[in-house]
Design an enzyme around this catalytic site. Structure first.
Site, short mmCIF file in Angstrom:
data_model
loop_
_atom_site.label_atom_id
_atom_site.label_comp_id
_atom_site.label_asym_id
_atom_site.label_seq_id
_atom_site.Cartn_x
_atom_site.Cartn_y
_atom_site.Cartn_z
N ARG A 195 3.73 6.15 1.81
CA ARG A 195 4.17 7.55 1.90
C ARG A 195 3.63 8.37 0.73
O ARG A 195 4.10 9.47 0.47
CB ARG A 195 5.68 7.62 1.90
CG ARG A 195 6.30 6.92 0.69
CD ARG A 195 7.73 7.25 0.61
NE ARG A 195 8.41 6.35 -0.31
CZ ARG A 195 9.64 6.54 -0.71
NH1 ARG A 195 10.31 7.57 -0.30
NH2 ARG A 195 10.20 5.67 -1.53
N GLY A 225 0.82 -1.22 0.00
CA GLY A 225 0.00 0.00 0.00
C GLY A 225 0.85 1.26 0.00
O GLY A 225 2.07 1.21 0.15
N ARG A 243 3.58 13.42 -8.43
CA ARG A 243 3.70 12.47 -9.53
C ARG A 243 2.38 12.41 -10.29
O ARG A 243 1.32 12.42 -9.69
CB ARG A 243 4.06 11.10 -8.95
CG ARG A 243 4.15 10.00 -9.97
CD ARG A 243 5.01 8.87 -9.48
NE ARG A 243 4.33 8.02 -8.51
CZ ARG A 243 4.91 6.96 -7.95
NH1 ARG A 243 6.16 6.63 -8.25
NH2 ARG A 243 4.25 6.23 -7.08
N LYS A 298 4.06 12.22 -3.32
CA LYS A 298 4.90 11.16 -2.78
C LYS A 298 5.81 11.75 -1.71
O LYS A 298 6.55 12.70 -2.01
CB LYS A 298 5.72 10.53 -3.93
CG LYS A 298 6.55 9.34 -3.55
CD LYS A 298 7.10 8.66 -4.80
CE LYS A 298 8.08 7.55 -4.45
NZ LYS A 298 8.63 6.93 -5.68
N ASP A 348 4.51 -4.73 -7.48
CA ASP A 348 3.87 -3.46 -7.10
C ASP A 348 4.44 -2.30 -7.90
O ASP A 348 3.90 -1.20 -7.88
CB ASP A 348 4.03 -3.20 -5.59
CG ASP A 348 5.47 -3.28 -5.13
OD1 ASP A 348 6.12 -4.31 -5.39
OD2 ASP A 348 5.97 -2.31 -4.54
N ASN A 349 5.53 -2.54 -8.62
CA ASN A 349 6.09 -1.50 -9.47
C ASN A 349 5.86 -1.82 -10.94
O ASN A 349 6.59 -1.36 -11.81
CB ASN A 349 7.59 -1.34 -9.19
CG ASN A 349 7.85 -0.76 -7.81
OD1 ASN A 349 6.98 -0.13 -7.22
ND2 ASN A 349 9.05 -0.98 -7.29
N ASP A 359 8.20 4.25 -10.48
CA ASP A 359 9.11 4.08 -9.35
C ASP A 359 10.57 4.02 -9.73
O ASP A 359 11.15 2.96 -9.93
CB ASP A 359 8.72 2.85 -8.51
CG ASP A 359 7.87 3.29 -7.32
OD1 ASP A 359 7.60 4.50 -7.23
OD2 ASP A 359 7.51 2.45 -6.49
N ASP A 394 8.89 6.27 7.88
CA ASP A 394 8.49 7.64 8.25
C ASP A 394 7.52 8.33 7.29
O ASP A 394 7.09 9.45 7.54
CB ASP A 394 9.74 8.52 8.45
CG ASP A 394 10.54 8.67 7.17
OD1 ASP A 394 10.11 8.15 6.12
OD2 ASP A 394 11.59 9.33 7.22
N GLY A 395 7.22 7.68 6.17
CA GLY A 395 6.25 8.27 5.25
C GLY A 395 6.79 9.43 4.43
O GLY A 395 6.05 10.09 3.70
#
Ligand code: AMP
Ligand code: MG
Length: 492
Positions: free
Chosen positions: A89, A86, A172, A109, A252-253, A262, A121-122
């Site tokens: 960040r 998910g 993005r 992002k 996921d990419n 990414d 830390d996001g």
């Protein structure tokens, strides 16, 4: 300033995402802004003003009509399935319709810790944000489907990575953020209804042609698999033709739209080496240059698995049909690759021995440790006679010397004259690519000295990758041996 939002993802049921407002940053400062892209997206630039823009693009202010959310997705990372990744960040503000009528996701992002952050830390450090900005925009100019970069804002925070770094937020833009991993998230939960909704959304946004074809439902979803496989084949062939190594081809990419996404530890090769790996965490070389086409196929097989129940009620039949598509990816990819490479060699006709001709050049390049980009660029100087500037690129030129007459003999069967062939070749073989040592240099100036001049300058050069730009020869140069980059670090 923002164009009107047309919310699509936010209108899906709640299990697709978690509503999440960006976490404000202390001191937002706009450091880069992509004006042409903003115009194409329909932003109102008369009202543009840097301080206000910094607030929007940091997430400190949420534009009217946006409903920020973190998308749910899963993914195979280096072959291992993680059922819950998910947006840890990133925050999707929503979709806007660009001037051409296409929906585009606008995502921030580095927008703070979300429920998917898994202890991280996001945030995003400035270095990786600038890297993604520069390389994604360069890819776009090189003609490769890719997410785009609209803005970069520094946050006024310091992040603790290997060394303390300034924090930043990247805006993005993507055709969508649907990934193979998005489908996997729901398939792993046996949520067939959700997979169907995603598939319908993907068809509507990226493959609307499938809606008009007269066919049954199962055929349509099989068509989606085919269409995605086709786009991935074409995408990876383009990467290969530029010497691009993505570095983290996790599921996921891997986008459903066929855009590159990414830009972490990615890089363009200099000396040609098919086993080249850049990512510091890719110890097995899973994502090496030469593996990329087959990793894309592996990812497509994972995508196919999520669609089985949609393709046919009978599981065996569905698996057989999906497997057939995954197998056919191979010839599709091979054909795309050959088309890319033929164009690089100035060949318009298609002949039997073309593949061997391309492979022989690549072998000579590997033996001579020749720079990938410059070798192809300088080939156009050697159409009729040997070009010293081309030979200079090779540590040992025997292979090249043997190859050139073969190529010229093949070129003799082309109809265009040498001038036209050279022009065509220079239109597909770039002179300027984002060379890693240059990318690192401009990032260091920005991160360490708050000097964005070198970044702007490199961006300007990369905006015209096929056009010779007098006075900018240094940008064409491979790294001096002391600055060669063999490892790049994930921007996390
Ligand atoms: P990436 O390597 O950027 O493709 O990210 C893989 C996963 O790690 C995604 O779920 C990201 O959201 C998450 N992630 C990466 N960096 C961070 C970070 N600094 N904070 C929270 N999540 C992160
Ligand atoms: Mg990712």
């Amino acid at each position: 300033m923002f164009p009107e939002f047309t919310l699509r993802f936010a209108r899906l049921p709640e299990r697709f995402y978690l509503r999440f407002d960006p976490v404000p940053v202390p001191e937002p400062r706009l450091v880069v802004f992509n004006r042409p892209l903003a115009e194409a997206l329909g932003f109102d630039l008369d009202a543009f003003e840097a301080q206000g823009a910094a607030r929007w693009f940091s997430g400190n202010r949420v534009p009217q009509g946006a409903e920020p959310l973190a998308q749910a997705y899963a993914g195979h990372q280096f072959g291992h399935f993680n059922p819950r990744l998910g947006d840890g960040r990133a925050v999707l503000l929503g979709e806007v319709t660009d001037r051409e009528g296409h929906l585009r996701d606008i995502q921030l992002k580095g927008a703070g810790m979300t429920p998917f952050s898994r202890g991280a830390d996001g945030r995003a450090p400035l270095g990786p944000v600038l890297r993604e900005y520069l390389i994604s925009e360069a890819m776009h100019r090189l003609g490769v489907p890719t997410t785009r970069a609209l803005a970069a804002v520094t946050s006024g925070e310091r992040l603790f990575r290997r060394v303390p770094e300034p924090g930043a937020v990247l805006t993005r833009v993507a055709a969508s953020h649907l990934r193979v991993g998005t489908f996997q998230y729901f398939a792993a939960r046996d949520d067939g209804e959700a997979v169907r909704m995603l598939a319908d959304m993907a068809i509507e946004r990226h493959y609307p042609g499938l809606l008009t074809a007269e066919q049954g439902e199962g055929e349509r979803y099989l068509g989606l698999l085919e269409a995605v496989a086709d786009r991935q084949a074409s995408l990876v062939a383009k990467w290969m033709g530029l010497g691009f190594v993505h570095g983290v081809m996790n599921t996921d990419n891997c986008t459903i739209s066929g855009e590159t996404i990414d830009y972490g530890p990615c890089a363009f090769m200099e000396a040609y080496s098919p086993t080249m790996v850049f990512s510091s965490i890719d110890e097995q070389g899973r994502y090496a240059y030469r593996n990329q086409p087959w990793i894309a196929q592996w990812n497509l097989a994972r995508f196919a698995e999520t669609l089985i129940s949609l393709i046919d009620d009978d599981q065996e039949t569905a698996v057989a049909k999906a497997t057939e598509v995954i197998k056919r990816y191979e010839p599709w990819y091979e054909a795309e690759w050959l088309a890319v490479m033929r164009a690089k060699l100035g060949l318009e006709r298609e002949e039997e021995g073309d593949r061997e001709l391309v492979e022989a050049l690549l072998e000579a390049m590997q033996a001579g440790r020749a720079d990938f980009t410059l070798t192809f660029r300088r080939l156009s100087e050697a159409l009729e006679q040997d070009a010293p500037a081309l030979f200079e690129l090779f540590e040992t030129g025997d292979g090249l010397a043997a190859w050139l007459p073969r190529w010229r003999e093949r070129l003799a069967r082309e109809t265009a004259d040498a001038g036209a062939i050279a022009a065509r070749m220079n239109g597909v073989n770039p002179l300027y690519i984002p060379r890693n040592h240059q990318v690192e240099r401009v990032i260091a100036a920005a991160v360490e000295h708050d000097d964005f001049g070198p970044f702007e300058a490199l961006g300007e050069v990369l905006a015209e990758p096929f056009t010779e730009q007098p006075g900018r020869e240094e940008y064409t140069q491979p790294a001096p041996s002391t600055e060669r980059v063999f490892r790049t670090f994930c921007g996390t």
